[in-house]
Design an enzyme around this catalytic site. Structure first.
Site, PDB file in Angstrom:
ATOM      1  N   GLY A 166       0.834  -1.207   0.000  1.00  0.00           N
ATOM      2  CA  GLY A 166       0.000   0.000   0.000  1.00  0.00           C
ATOM      3  C   GLY A 166       0.869   1.257   0.000  1.00  0.00           C
ATOM      4  N   GLN A 209      -2.653   6.940   1.262  1.00  0.00           N
ATOM      5  CA  GLN A 209      -2.507   8.164   2.065  1.00  0.00           C
ATOM      6  C   GLN A 209      -1.290   8.066   3.006  1.00  0.00           C
ATOM      7  OE1 GLN A 209      -5.568   8.969   4.927  1.00  0.00           O
ATOM      8  NE2 GLN A 209      -5.177  11.175   4.937  1.00  0.00           N
ATOM      9  N   ARG A 234      -2.641  -1.276  -8.307  1.00  0.00           N
ATOM     10  CA  ARG A 234      -3.135  -0.738  -9.576  1.00  0.00           C
ATOM     11  C   ARG A 234      -2.539   0.616  -9.900  1.00  0.00           C
ATOM     12  NH1 ARG A 234      -7.949  -3.012  -7.805  1.00  0.00           N
ATOM     13  NH2 ARG A 234      -8.219  -5.013  -8.823  1.00  0.00           N
ATOM     14  N   TYR A 243     -14.849  -3.612   7.634  1.00  0.00           N
ATOM     15  CA  TYR A 243     -13.482  -3.104   7.862  1.00  0.00           C
ATOM     16  C   TYR A 243     -13.071  -3.337   9.331  1.00  0.00           C
ATOM     17  CZ  TYR A 243      -9.874   0.620   8.198  1.00  0.00           C
ATOM     18  OH  TYR A 243      -8.736   1.359   8.412  1.00  0.00           O
ATOM     19  N   LYS A 296     -10.200  -5.683  11.086  1.00  0.00           N
ATOM     20  CA  LYS A 296      -9.140  -5.111  11.932  1.00  0.00           C
ATOM     21  C   LYS A 296      -9.087  -5.815  13.297  1.00  0.00           C
ATOM     22  CE  LYS A 296      -7.416  -2.231   8.969  1.00  0.00           C
ATOM     23  NZ  LYS A 296      -6.103  -2.502   8.368  1.00  0.00           N
TER      24      LYS A 296
HETATM   25  C1  AKB Z   1     -11.608   5.157   7.645  1.00  0.00           C
HETATM   26  O1  AKB Z   1     -12.291   6.180   7.800  1.00  0.00           O
HETATM   27  O2  AKB Z   1     -12.053   4.099   7.202  1.00  0.00           O
HETATM   28  C2  AKB Z   1     -10.145   5.211   8.055  1.00  0.00           C
HETATM   29  C3  AKB Z   1      -9.957   4.741   9.449  1.00  0.00           C
HETATM   30  C4  AKB Z   1     -10.458   5.524  10.594  1.00  0.00           C
HETATM   31  O3  AKB Z   1      -9.363   3.714   9.653  1.00  0.00           O
HETATM   32  N1  AKB Z   1      -9.654   6.545   7.911  1.00  0.00           N
END
Ligand code: AKB
Length: 313
Positions: free
Chosen positions: A9, A13, A37, A140, A144
């Site tokens: 990655g 950012q 990509r 997400y 994590k």
């Molecule tokens: C998101 O908004 O998904 C990320 C994070 C807080 O991990 N910036």
């Protein structure tokens, strides 16, 4: 002998700011950027191209470079993860499993990016402790939390030296964030400088932990350089600097751009933001490896505007 470093990655950012710092410290020839990509035309350094979830390809990389350290940043973020949950699981979990397996087999030190998305609606909202309830409601966040447990497991079972930070929303000017919930905090700066109205996708009173990128990158490097014995958390450290409501950020930007106009039209990302804490207690990071942030709201806004003005004009 020179240290060989892999960054996954590398053009996102965080990566786009971390890679130049690593190149400066360890030499351009020793930092391998694993792009997927989007490869920027002006990138100078060692480049490989492939997917982190492709085990054979990743094995080939370790065979060729025998990495000492890996910064594993490649991940789908919260908003994209809600649109493509299967892909989020495949990339976020498959990629981490490959990195952990290969690092165990080749004795590499690992940094892995976790997030405040590990927290959920049942987590204490203010000054969220290091050890607390982790019941996220986004895919997400699920990847994590699972990833954090996997990191700790590899440390306990195989003595893998794995280190991680729960990043808050990151604010930066070099590369835009993509596919996250905290992206509004960066988008506002672009709109203010361009003299355009901003339609904010979270409510004005939405409060979240945030951090200026310089602090995040310095914190990452300091964690990786800390003595092994001082690291007592092998899931992921709470990592905090400032927190503000969306409306508070607007007010601070307005001190520089008084005509800046914002309207609020919350969309599906509001739910993600509402499930995350307002502020996080990172005293464990401060005790263990002397973490200290340098940017508060006022200074962050000043520096952000100055750098972005230079970039856009
Ligand atoms: C998101 O908004 O998904 C990320 C994070 C807080 O991990 N910036």
């Amino acid at each position: 002998m020179d240290k060989k470093i892999l960054v996954t990655g590398p053009f996102g950012q965080i990566g786009s700011e971390l890679v130049p710092k690593l190149q400066e410290r360890y030499g351009k020839e020793n930092v391998v950027a694993l792009g997927h990509r989007h490869i920027p035309d002006d990138y100078e350094g060692v480049l490989e191209q492939g997917g982190v979830e492709d085990k054979e390809f990743m094995e080939g990389l370790w065979k060729e470079y025998d990495f000492d350290e890996v910064y594993h940043l490649a991940s789908l973020l919260s908003a994209t993860g809600e649109k493509r949950p299967d892909l989020a699981w495949k990339v976020n979990m498959g990629g981490l499993k490959n990195v952990l397996d290969l690092s165990r087999d080749h004795d590499s030190r690992v940094f892995w990016a976790s997030s405040i998305a590990v927290f959920g609606p049942t987590t204490p909202l203010n000054d969220t402790p290091q050890h607390t309830i982790l019941e996220p409601v986004t895919m997400y966040g699920v990847t994590k939390v699972s990833g954090e447990l996997l990191c700790q497991y590899y440390h306990e079972k195989y003595d893998l030296d794995v280190r991680s930070l729960r990043y808050p929303g990151l604010i930066s000017w070099k590369e835009k964030p993509g596919g996250g919930t905290t992206d509004y905090a960066v988008e506002m700066f672009y709109k203010a400088i361009r003299g355009e109205k901003y339609t904010c996708f979270v409510r004005e009173d939405t409060e979240l932990p945030m951090m200026y990128m310089d602090d995040a990158v310095r914190g990452t490097l300091e964690l990786m350089e800390a003595d092994n014995e001082s690291i007592t958390v092998r899931t992921s450290y709470n990592h905090s600097a400032l927190n503000f409501k969306a409306g508070e950020l607007v007010n601070e930007i307005k001190k520089h751009y008084p005509d800046f106009k914002v309207e609020y039209e919350p969309d599906e990302r509001q739910k993600n933001a509402d499930s995350w804490p307002d502020s996080v207690d990172d005293s464990k990071a401060r005790e263990d490896w002397d973490w200290e942030h340098k940017y508060g709201l006022k200074k962050m806004v000043e520096v952000m505007l100055k750098n972005l003005e230079n970039k856009l004009n």
